[in-house]
Design an enzyme around this catalytic site. Structure first.
Site, PDB file in Angstrom:
ATOM      1  N   ASN A   8       0.889  -0.992  -0.103  1.00  0.00           N
ATOM      2  CA  ASN A   8       0.001  -0.026  -0.004  1.00  0.00           C
ATOM      3  C   ASN A   8       0.911   1.264  -0.081  1.00  0.00           C
ATOM      4  O   ASN A   8       1.513   1.457   1.043  1.00  0.00           O
ATOM      5  CB  ASN A   8      -0.919  -0.146   1.222  1.00  0.00           C
ATOM      6  CG  ASN A   8      -1.771   1.230   1.152  1.00  0.00           C
ATOM      7  OD1 ASN A   8      -1.694   1.847   0.414  1.00  0.00           O
ATOM      8  ND2 ASN A   8      -2.846   1.330   2.190  1.00  0.00           N
ATOM      9  N   ARG A  89      -3.019  -1.901  -3.266  1.00  0.00           N
ATOM     10  CA  ARG A  89      -4.191  -1.153  -3.284  1.00  0.00           C
ATOM     11  C   ARG A  89      -3.933   0.160  -3.855  1.00  0.00           C
ATOM     12  O   ARG A  89      -3.038   0.819  -3.709  1.00  0.00           O
ATOM     13  CB  ARG A  89      -4.376  -0.746  -1.674  1.00  0.00           C
ATOM     14  CG  ARG A  89      -5.549   0.425  -1.460  1.00  0.00           C
ATOM     15  CD  ARG A  89      -5.463   0.832   0.321  1.00  0.00           C
ATOM     16  NE  ARG A  89      -6.586   1.615   0.408  1.00  0.00           N
ATOM     17  CZ  ARG A  89      -6.495   2.968   0.808  1.00  0.00           C
ATOM     18  NH1 ARG A  89      -5.007   3.388   0.956  1.00  0.00           N
ATOM     19  NH2 ARG A  89      -7.195   3.677   0.988  1.00  0.00           N
ATOM     20  N   HIS A 178     -13.175   3.224   0.891  1.00  0.00           N
ATOM     21  CA  HIS A 178     -12.819   2.034   1.791  1.00  0.00           C
ATOM     22  C   HIS A 178     -13.654   0.957   1.473  1.00  0.00           C
ATOM     23  O   HIS A 178     -14.288   0.292   2.264  1.00  0.00           O
ATOM     24  CB  HIS A 178     -13.611   2.505   3.209  1.00  0.00           C
ATOM     25  CG  HIS A 178     -12.734   3.850   3.676  1.00  0.00           C
ATOM     26  ND1 HIS A 178     -13.267   4.818   4.474  1.00  0.00           N
ATOM     27  CD2 HIS A 178     -11.421   4.085   3.315  1.00  0.00           C
ATOM     28  CE1 HIS A 178     -12.447   5.512   4.832  1.00  0.00           C
ATOM     29  NE2 HIS A 178     -11.196   5.307   4.283  1.00  0.00           N
ATOM     30  N   ARG A 239     -11.081  16.033   7.767  1.00  0.00           N
ATOM     31  CA  ARG A 239     -11.710  16.423   6.574  1.00  0.00           C
ATOM     32  C   ARG A 239     -13.121  16.899   7.092  1.00  0.00           C
ATOM     33  O   ARG A 239     -13.653  16.221   8.210  1.00  0.00           O
ATOM     34  CB  ARG A 239     -11.965  15.390   5.826  1.00  0.00           C
ATOM     35  CG  ARG A 239     -10.575  14.672   5.204  1.00  0.00           C
ATOM     36  CD  ARG A 239     -10.685  13.532   4.258  1.00  0.00           C
ATOM     37  NE  ARG A 239      -9.588  12.356   4.267  1.00  0.00           N
ATOM     38  CZ  ARG A 239      -9.692  11.260   3.962  1.00  0.00           C
ATOM     39  NH1 ARG A 239     -10.790  10.938   3.597  1.00  0.00           N
ATOM     40  NH2 ARG A 239      -8.538  10.623   4.078  1.00  0.00           N
ATOM     41  N   GLU A 382      -8.066  -5.306   5.586  1.00  0.00           N
ATOM     42  CA  GLU A 382      -7.952  -4.968   4.044  1.00  0.00           C
ATOM     43  C   GLU A 382      -6.830  -5.753   3.539  1.00  0.00           C
ATOM     44  O   GLU A 382      -7.035  -6.048   2.436  1.00  0.00           O
ATOM     45  CB  GLU A 382      -7.888  -3.575   3.932  1.00  0.00           C
ATOM     46  CG  GLU A 382      -9.097  -2.644   4.508  1.00  0.00           C
ATOM     47  CD  GLU A 382      -8.710  -1.250   4.501  1.00  0.00           C
ATOM     48  OE1 GLU A 382      -9.186  -0.423   3.308  1.00  0.00           O
ATOM     49  OE2 GLU A 382      -8.253  -0.579   5.562  1.00  0.00           O
TER      50      GLU A 382
END
Length: 407
Positions: A8, A89, A178, A239, A382
């Site tokens: 990743n 990813r 996600h 965010r 993940e």
């Protein structure tokens, strides 16, 4: 064994994990951080021992080569690990990619073409793939996209109400993110409960520094909180989440802010950090306990938005069998889990405080016996999801002549 090296690659970091897909375990893992800075940081964990180094890491190539050196020095031996693929990813697959794909030059060009939709994510993802292909030239490389699980969104959920020609020309629609986590968790919920995914309506709450919610009907995603980019939806660490779009116009016209200024504001100086100065929940709870009014408001805003999405997805699904918390905050923060579902008893939703206590490392039901909706904590994985998708795609392992990390 059937193992996959999962990579990743971020803008200044590389996370990696060597995954045993048969037993669902990590044989080794690590992270390279501060790539391109004066001093880099590398951590490699194998057999319960962690090796740490602080050396300059000028670029991603140097970072991955340092990782290979640690595998050779500390183990496990990649030549003997049974690696069948390298899994990557990538954040944004746009409308092009609806599932995992084998990496080709054409695929890399398509990922690059999607970079305007994820300028902070796709370019470094692509860099990691490019370097890994050079270092592992004879092993299949597989890309798994964060957006792929949400390709099933109904048009009514995916479509923004703007001029359709403008939307089509610039790829403006809800993509969701996600997705690998939401897919893994919703599938894992069914396994734990001994149910078929197609028989369950679920709300999955992926709560980390980035946060997203999804509605999953019968194993298929029908709604999600993130949109064109990972900025939309829930309040996050830095965010803003949902925002009146006129705020952007207002700030540009009246505050003299540029597009880049607004981008920085909404992505890096908003959310919990913008409201309280903290985006770490441990520090935030400390401020709340001390009575800091900004922290109290920040947590209230975060929970209000989260609860609102739960209510909205109850309406979307009609019947909710399971609500699952996952990711860093969802798995570790009992206060957020309990308060997020307060006052929903009339909907059959509640949290048992005793079952909910503490950090949760294994799937656990945290709702009281009387609740008609099962509330769970299901740790996400993940890397395992990426690895298993890679194995499914490549099929049998490559032959013994594969060159693992000596390029």
């Amino acid at each position: 064994m059937s193992t996959v090296l999962v990579v990743n690659s971020g803008s200044s970091s590389i996370k990696y994990q060597l995954v045993d897909t048969v037993h669902g375990s990590a044989l080794a893992s690590g992270i390279v951080e501060r790539i391109g800075e004066t001093v880099g940081s590398i951590k490699h964990t194998f057999a319960d021992a962690t090796t740490s180094r602080t050396d300059p890491v000028p670029d991603h190539g140097a970072g991955l080569r340092a990782v290979l050196d640690l595998f050779r020095e500390q183990g496990p031996d990649l030549q003997e690990a049974g690696i069948v693929a390298v899994g990557h990813r990538v954040v944004h697959g746009g409308s092009v990619f609806g599932g995992p794909v084998l990496v080709t030059d054409e695929v890399m060009d398509q990922i690059d073409a999607l970079s305007p939709l994820a300028p902070l994510h796709n370019p470094p993802n692509l860099t990691g793939i490019r370097v890994a292909r050079e270092l592992f030239p004879d092993v299949p490389h597989v890309v798994v996209f964060d957006t792929a699980f949400f390709r099933t969104l109904p048009e009514a959920a995916a479509t923004y109400a703007i001029d359709k020609e403008v939307a089509a020309a610039y790829g403006v629609r809800r993509y969701g993110f996600h997705g690998t986590s939401h897919q893994y968790v919703s599938t894992r919920v069914a396994e734990v409960l001994g149910r078929r995914p197609q028989d369950l309506n679920q709300i999955v709450l992926h709560l980390g520094n980035g946060a997203s919610a999804s509605a999953v009907r019968g194993g298929v995603a029908v709604e999600t909180s993130m949109g064109l980019t990972p900025l939309e939806g829930l309040v996050m660490g830095t965010r803003s989440g949902d925002l009146d779009p006129a705020v952007l116009i207002h700030l540009q016209r009246n505050a003299g802010m540029s597009v880049d200024d607004v981008d920085d504001l909404l992505n890096r100086r908003s959310g919990l950090k913008g409201l309280s100065g903290e985006n770490d929940f441990r520090a935030l709870h400390g401020l709340v306990d001390a009575g800091d009014p900004d922290a109290v408001l920040a947590l209230d805003v975060y929970l209000h938005r989260l609860r609102k999405y739960v209510g909205a997805y109850c309406a979307v699904l009609g019947r909710v069998d399971v609500i699952a918390f996952t990711a860093g905050v969802g798995e570790n923060d009992e206060i957020v889990r309990a308060r997020a579902l307060e006052n929903l008893e009339s909907l059959g939703i509640a949290v048992d405080l005793e079952k909910n206590a503490g950090r949760i490392r294994e799937p656990r039901i945290i709702s009281p016996d009387w609740a008609t909706t099962t509330v769970m904590v299901v740790p996400t994985n993940e890397e395992l999801a990426i690895a298993r998708q890679a194995v499914d795609l490549v099929g049998d392992a490559p032959d013994d002549s594969a060159d693992l990390g000596h390029a």
